[in-house]
Design a protein around this motif. Structure first.
Motif, PDB file in Angstrom:
ATOM      1  N   ILE A 110       4.866   3.594  -8.350  1.00 55.82           N
ATOM      2  CA  ILE A 110       5.431   2.773  -9.426  1.00 55.82           C
ATOM      3  C   ILE A 110       6.907   2.492  -9.177  1.00 55.82           C
ATOM      4  CG2 ILE A 110       5.955   2.718 -11.897  1.00 55.82           C
ATOM      5  CD1 ILE A 110       2.999   2.230 -11.095  1.00 55.82           C
ATOM      6  N   ASP A 111       7.640   3.489  -8.700  1.00 48.62           N
ATOM      7  CA  ASP A 111       9.061   3.289  -8.408  1.00 48.62           C
ATOM      8  C   ASP A 111       9.252   2.231  -7.335  1.00 48.62           C
ATOM      9  OD1 ASP A 111       9.666   5.253 -10.240  1.00 48.62           O
ATOM     10  OD2 ASP A 111      10.009   6.825  -8.748  1.00 48.62           O
ATOM     11  N   ALA A 112       8.360   2.211  -6.346  1.00 46.98           N
ATOM     12  CA  ALA A 112       8.507   1.286  -5.221  1.00 46.98           C
ATOM     13  C   ALA A 112       7.988  -0.109  -5.516  1.00 46.98           C
ATOM     14  CB  ALA A 112       7.797   1.849  -3.986  1.00 46.98           C
ATOM     15  N   PHE A 113       6.847  -0.193  -6.223  1.00 40.62           N
ATOM     16  CA  PHE A 113       6.162  -1.476  -6.354  1.00 40.62           C
ATOM     17  C   PHE A 113       6.001  -1.978  -7.794  1.00 40.62           C
ATOM     18  CE2 PHE A 113       4.169   0.469  -2.444  1.00 40.62           C
ATOM     19  CZ  PHE A 113       4.897  -0.301  -1.533  1.00 40.62           C
ATOM     20  N   GLY A 114       6.220  -1.097  -8.774  1.00 41.84           N
ATOM     21  CA  GLY A 114       6.221  -1.548 -10.163  1.00 41.84           C
ATOM     22  C   GLY A 114       4.891  -1.537 -10.880  1.00 41.84           C
ATOM     23  N   ARG A 115       3.771  -1.450 -10.151  1.00 41.80           N
ATOM     24  CA  ARG A 115       2.464  -1.425 -10.793  1.00 41.80           C
ATOM     25  C   ARG A 115       1.433  -0.881  -9.808  1.00 41.80           C
ATOM     26  NH1 ARG A 115       0.350  -5.074 -13.544  1.00 41.80           N
ATOM     27  NH2 ARG A 115      -1.811  -4.918 -12.862  1.00 41.80           N
ATOM     28  N   LEU A 116       0.185  -0.788 -10.265  1.00 39.89           N
ATOM     29  CA  LEU A 116      -0.911  -0.339  -9.413  1.00 39.89           C
ATOM     30  C   LEU A 116      -2.151  -1.139  -9.768  1.00 39.89           C
ATOM     31  CD1 LEU A 116      -2.070   1.718  -7.327  1.00 39.89           C
ATOM     32  CD2 LEU A 116      -2.646   3.181  -9.281  1.00 39.89           C
ATOM     33  N   ASP A 117      -2.827  -1.674  -8.750  1.00 43.78           N
ATOM     34  CA  ASP A 117      -4.026  -2.478  -8.985  1.00 43.78           C
ATOM     35  C   ASP A 117      -5.303  -1.819  -8.479  1.00 43.78           C
ATOM     36  OD1 ASP A 117      -2.842  -5.190  -9.965  1.00 43.78           O
ATOM     37  OD2 ASP A 117      -1.616  -4.633  -8.237  1.00 43.78           O
ATOM     38  N   MET A 118      -5.186  -0.948  -7.491  1.00 39.99           N
ATOM     39  CA  MET A 118      -6.392  -0.336  -6.933  1.00 39.99           C
ATOM     40  C   MET A 118      -6.084   1.030  -6.345  1.00 39.99           C
ATOM     41  SD  MET A 118      -8.539   0.362  -4.131  1.00 39.99           S
ATOM     42  CE  MET A 118      -8.049  -0.576  -2.681  1.00 39.99           C
ATOM     43  N   LEU A 119      -7.008   1.958  -6.559  1.00 42.91           N
ATOM     44  CA  LEU A 119      -6.942   3.294  -5.950  1.00 42.91           C
ATOM     45  C   LEU A 119      -8.188   3.490  -5.103  1.00 42.91           C
ATOM     46  CD1 LEU A 119      -6.203   6.356  -5.635  1.00 42.91           C
ATOM     47  CD2 LEU A 119      -7.389   6.711  -7.829  1.00 42.91           C
ATOM     48  N   PHE A 120      -7.996   3.866  -3.837  1.00 39.58           N
ATOM     49  CA  PHE A 120      -9.116   4.240  -2.987  1.00 39.58           C
ATOM     50  C   PHE A 120      -9.055   5.740  -2.773  1.00 39.58           C
ATOM     51  CE2 PHE A 120     -11.103   3.840   1.531  1.00 39.58           C
ATOM     52  CZ  PHE A 120     -12.310   4.329   1.047  1.00 39.58           C
TER      53      PHE A 120
ATOM     54  N   LEU B  13       2.938  11.133  -5.791  1.00 44.22           N
ATOM     55  CA  LEU B  13       2.422   9.923  -5.157  1.00 44.22           C
ATOM     56  C   LEU B  13       2.418   8.745  -6.119  1.00 44.22           C
ATOM     57  CD1 LEU B  13       0.739   8.266  -3.062  1.00 44.22           C
ATOM     58  CD2 LEU B  13      -1.294   9.374  -4.053  1.00 44.22           C
ATOM     59  N   PHE B  14       1.889   8.952  -7.303  1.00 44.82           N
ATOM     60  CA  PHE B  14       1.766   7.848  -8.256  1.00 44.82           C
ATOM     61  C   PHE B  14       3.124   7.423  -8.801  1.00 44.82           C
ATOM     62  CE2 PHE B  14      -2.574   9.011  -7.810  1.00 44.82           C
ATOM     63  CZ  PHE B  14      -3.297   7.859  -8.105  1.00 44.82           C
ATOM     64  N   GLN B  15       4.019   8.364  -9.032  1.00 46.47           N
ATOM     65  CA  GLN B  15       5.350   8.002  -9.498  1.00 46.47           C
ATOM     66  C   GLN B  15       6.105   7.226  -8.422  1.00 46.47           C
ATOM     67  OE1 GLN B  15       6.666   8.503 -12.736  1.00 46.47           O
ATOM     68  NE2 GLN B  15       7.996   6.940 -11.824  1.00 46.47           N
ATOM     69  N   ALA B  16       5.985   7.658  -7.171  1.00 46.14           N
ATOM     70  CA  ALA B  16       6.643   6.958  -6.069  1.00 46.14           C
ATOM     71  C   ALA B  16       6.106   5.545  -5.918  1.00 46.14           C
ATOM     72  CB  ALA B  16       6.455   7.738  -4.773  1.00 46.14           C
TER      73      ALA B  16
ATOM     74  N   VAL C 255       0.818  -1.208   0.000  1.00 48.43           N
ATOM     75  CA  VAL C 255       0.000   0.000   0.000  1.00 48.43           C
ATOM     76  C   VAL C 255       0.853   1.259   0.000  1.00 48.43           C
ATOM     77  CG1 VAL C 255      -2.037  -1.045   1.048  1.00 48.43           C
ATOM     78  CG2 VAL C 255      -0.248  -0.141   2.523  1.00 48.43           C
ATOM     79  N   ALA C 256       0.434   2.224  -0.806  1.00 50.26           N
ATOM     80  CA  ALA C 256       1.015   3.564  -0.792  1.00 50.26           C
ATOM     81  C   ALA C 256      -0.021   4.488  -0.185  1.00 50.26           C
ATOM     82  CB  ALA C 256       1.380   4.015  -2.202  1.00 50.26           C
ATOM     83  N   LEU C 257       0.366   5.237   0.828  1.00 50.19           N
ATOM     84  CA  LEU C 257      -0.576   6.030   1.608  1.00 50.19           C
ATOM     85  C   LEU C 257      -0.255   7.517   1.496  1.00 50.19           C
ATOM     86  CD1 LEU C 257      -0.564   3.849   4.852  1.00 50.19           C
ATOM     87  CD2 LEU C 257      -1.917   3.534   2.761  1.00 50.19           C
ATOM     88  N   LEU C 258      -1.288   8.311   1.278  1.00 50.42           N
ATOM     89  CA  LEU C 258      -1.127   9.762   1.180  1.00 50.42           C
ATOM     90  C   LEU C 258      -1.981  10.460   2.223  1.00 50.42           C
ATOM     91  CD1 LEU C 258      -0.038  12.218  -0.664  1.00 50.42           C
ATOM     92  CD2 LEU C 258      -2.391  12.264  -1.510  1.00 50.42           C
ATOM     93  N   ALA C 259      -1.411  11.454   2.866  1.00 51.78           N
ATOM     94  CA  ALA C 259      -2.145  12.363   3.742  1.00 51.78           C
ATOM     95  C   ALA C 259      -1.258  13.575   3.961  1.00 51.78           C
ATOM     96  CB  ALA C 259      -2.514  11.712   5.069  1.00 51.78           C
ATOM     97  N   ARG C 260      -1.819  14.622   4.523  1.00 52.86           N
ATOM     98  CA  ARG C 260      -1.048  15.847   4.732  1.00 52.86           C
ATOM     99  C   ARG C 260      -0.129  15.747   5.937  1.00 52.86           C
ATOM    100  NH1 ARG C 260      -5.739  20.248   4.546  1.00 52.86           N
ATOM    101  NH2 ARG C 260      -6.757  18.535   5.644  1.00 52.86           N
ATOM    102  N   ARG C 261      -0.523  14.967   6.964  1.00 55.79           N
ATOM    103  CA  ARG C 261       0.261  14.910   8.193  1.00 55.79           C
ATOM    104  C   ARG C 261       1.131  13.659   8.237  1.00 55.79           C
ATOM    105  NH1 ARG C 261      -2.628  16.495  13.635  1.00 55.79           N
ATOM    106  NH2 ARG C 261      -0.520  15.847  14.241  1.00 55.79           N
ATOM    107  N   ALA C 262       2.436  13.867   8.095  1.00 51.59           N
ATOM    108  CA  ALA C 262       3.376  12.755   8.047  1.00 51.59           C
ATOM    109  C   ALA C 262       3.400  11.970   9.353  1.00 51.59           C
ATOM    110  CB  ALA C 262       4.778  13.275   7.719  1.00 51.59           C
ATOM    111  N   ASP C 263       3.221  12.655  10.493  1.00 48.87           N
ATOM    112  CA  ASP C 263       3.284  11.952  11.773  1.00 48.87           C
ATOM    113  C   ASP C 263       2.134  10.958  11.922  1.00 48.87           C
ATOM    114  OD1 ASP C 263       1.539  14.149  11.843  1.00 48.87           O
ATOM    115  OD2 ASP C 263       1.721  14.389  14.010  1.00 48.87           O
TER     116      ASP C 263
END
Length: 232
Positions: free
Chosen positions: A75-85, A70-73, A31-39
């Motif tokens: 792909i760089d980390a996992f090589g593909r994408l199967d689902m976006l929530f 986010l999306f480039q990171a 999973v790749a996770l995005l939010a404004r607060r890193a902590d």
């Protein structure tokens, strides 16, 4: 153990986003996770079963450069994408329209609609170009896409628009093995202003049940369509 699938979850620092990230990780997703607060993202990562399969990106879904990063990171980390929530969202104070500022209205539209558009666009680009191609998008909707609550102009408008975006993504994605779902969930525990003018709490449930539902929908074959999923 990894199932080889990769998901992006926005608004993953708390609530439904956090619960969904935890559930997906438990089911073997990277999973790749995005939010404004890193902590708070770090807290979510620590709750996932295998933090080594969790990528954190701090940013704002309403900022095009953050979404592209986010999306480039991913792909760089996992090589593909199967689902976006597309989970990130926000509301505004329940006030009469003459008291609602343009800034407050635009902030809701920027996160709930523009953010969903930006993430959908980047996901579709990846889904079309990868091998095997295709993927699933789940948009966090609301009962307000069908029945508004009082004084919810920006929020209701945004959720009606997201439903339209969901249907259009589903239609245009068919030829590319891309499908799209809109979830409809119960209100927050604090309740909401009612049509009779009262302010009361409404029945709700633990966010983990939403996470489990997201895992179920995400695991379906791409030729299985779930247009709307109502959990209350």
């Amino acid at each position: 153990m990894s199932n080889g699938k990769v998901a992006i979850v926005t608004g993953a620092s708390s609530g439904v986003g956090r619960a969904s990230a935890i559930a997906l990780a438990q089911a073997g997703w990277s999973v790749a996770l995005l939010a404004r607060r890193a902590d708070l993202l770090e807290e979510t990562k620590a709750l996932c079963v295998d933090p080594s399969r969790v990528l954190l990106v701090s940013g704002d879904v309403a900022r095009e450069e953050d979404v592209k990063r986010l999306f480039q990171a991913t792909i760089d980390a996992f090589g593909r994408l199967d689902m976006l929530f597309n989970n990130a969202g926000r509301g505004h104070p329940q006030v009469p329209i003459e008291e609602l500022s343009l800034d407050a209205f635009q902030q809701v539209i920027n996160v709930n609609l523009i953010g969903t558009f930006l993430c959908t666009r980047e996901a579709v680009r990846i889904f079309k170009s990868q091998t095997p191609k295709g993927g699933r998008i789940i948009n966090n909707g609301s009962i307000s896409a069908y029945t508004p609550r009082p004084f919810s102009y920006a929020y209701t408008a945004s959720k009606h628009a997201v439903l339209g975006l969901t249907k259009t993504t589903l239609l245009d994605g068919r030829a590319h093995n891309i499908t799209c779902t809109q979830t409809v969930m119960s209100p927050p525990e604090r309740g909401a202003l009612q049509p009779d003018g009262s302010y009361s709490r409404e029945a709700t449930f633990d966010a983990k049940h939403v996470g489990e539902s997201i895992v179920h929908i995400a695991a379906l074959p791409l030729d299985v369509t779930v247009l709307t999923f109502n959990i209350m």
